[in-house]
Design an enzyme around this catalytic site. Sequence first.
Site, short mmCIF file in Angstrom:
data_model
loop_
_atom_site.label_atom_id
_atom_site.label_comp_id
_atom_site.label_asym_id
_atom_site.label_seq_id
_atom_site.Cartn_x
_atom_site.Cartn_y
_atom_site.Cartn_z
N TRP A 104 0.82 -1.21 0.00
CA TRP A 104 0.00 0.00 0.00
C TRP A 104 0.86 1.26 0.00
CZ3 TRP A 104 -3.79 2.09 -1.91
CH2 TRP A 104 -4.59 3.08 -1.33
N ARG A 109 12.02 -0.39 5.98
CA ARG A 109 13.02 -1.00 6.86
C ARG A 109 13.71 -2.19 6.21
NH1 ARG A 109 9.99 -1.70 12.57
NH2 ARG A 109 8.47 -2.71 11.19
N LYS A 139 -15.55 -1.52 8.70
CA LYS A 139 -15.81 -2.36 7.51
C LYS A 139 -14.87 -3.56 7.47
CE LYS A 139 -12.05 -1.36 5.00
NZ LYS A 139 -11.16 -2.32 4.29
N ASP A 147 -16.13 1.58 0.75
CA ASP A 147 -15.11 0.62 1.19
C ASP A 147 -15.74 -0.69 1.65
OD1 ASP A 147 -12.49 -0.09 1.48
OD2 ASP A 147 -12.04 1.30 3.09
N ARG A 170 -7.91 -8.85 2.26
CA ARG A 170 -7.40 -9.83 3.23
C ARG A 170 -8.46 -10.20 4.26
NH1 ARG A 170 -1.63 -7.39 4.94
NH2 ARG A 170 -2.83 -5.48 4.67
N ASN A 171 -9.31 -9.22 4.63
CA ASN A 171 -10.37 -9.52 5.59
C ASN A 171 -11.38 -10.50 4.98
OD1 ASN A 171 -9.74 -7.57 7.88
ND2 ASN A 171 -9.73 -6.20 6.12
N LEU A 214 -1.84 -11.28 8.60
CA LEU A 214 -2.88 -10.85 9.53
C LEU A 214 -3.76 -9.80 8.88
CD1 LEU A 214 -3.75 -11.16 12.56
CD2 LEU A 214 -2.42 -9.09 12.99
#
Length: 325
Positions: A15, A35, A190, A243, A254-255, A272
């Site tokens: 993202w 990172r 959501k 959304d 992913r949800n 996750l």
Amino acid sequence: MTTFNTISVIGAGAWGTALANACARAGRQVTLYGRSTDVLAAIAARGENPRLPGITLEKSIRVTHDLAESAKADALLLVTPTQSLREAMIALAPHVADATPLVICAKGIERGTRKFVTEIATEVLPQTRPAILSGPSFAADVARGLPTAVTLAAAEEPLAVALTHALGSSSLRPYHTTDVRGVEIGGAVKNVLAIAAGIAAGKALGASALAALTTRSFAELMRFGLACGAHRETIAGLSGLGDLILTCSSAQSRNFTFGMALGRGEAPPGSLSEGQSTAPVLIEIARAQAIEMPVAEAVANVLAGAITVNEGIEMLLARPFRAEG
């Protein structure tokens, strides 16, 4: 109007990289902080993030793992998961100048504190001017330059307008608002409701059931939003209803895919989902304010192991008949 010519994106995941590409496409000087030296090296060498395979990034994007250098930009986009925001902000704190706009690009509620994302910013980075970017958008679509509309909220309307012009382009269309809380609520709630939609899809309950579930989920989102001070038009807009529709209907979410795995009785995907972290704290807030959210509560109970998926479905289908609303 204030212009933000230099923009740093903090977070080189899918993202963050997509937003960096969109900002570069809009003509801004973009620095992308990450990172992972492997990811940054891949972007620098091949113009591609391994998390967005096959998508060529704008050549003008500069990558770095120097956080202090990144913080010198005119505006910052903070793109980390909600439960990691506080840690990221603490790391940023020594380097951020006063009055720097901080656009938070995360969707969730902090566990333990029940704080929304801009509340964390106000606490940890009081010298910044927090804003939030949210709406129906997948990283791959934004990175490719496919048409996408989102909502950008800041308490100060001139700031919201200026950021909209800085980030917007012919492909990424931000709409501005001052309803920060409404945008935060839409993105957080959501995610939980999309898990329920995924469960329905995974259980093969049919298109009619999925449409009904999404509609009743929107009623819960609206109830929660209004009870927590959101504007009705925000919840019914891109960052709320828009959304919700996207994440309740696409395996790119992913949800949704996490819910599908639960519905099929499969092991959930490795990554996750924000909804997993948000569900318990969302229900804590709903219960404290006596907000009726049966779909979200069923999801939270399934995730907590208090009930099975089948028991959750049975409980929802056994609810008393009532007037719609």
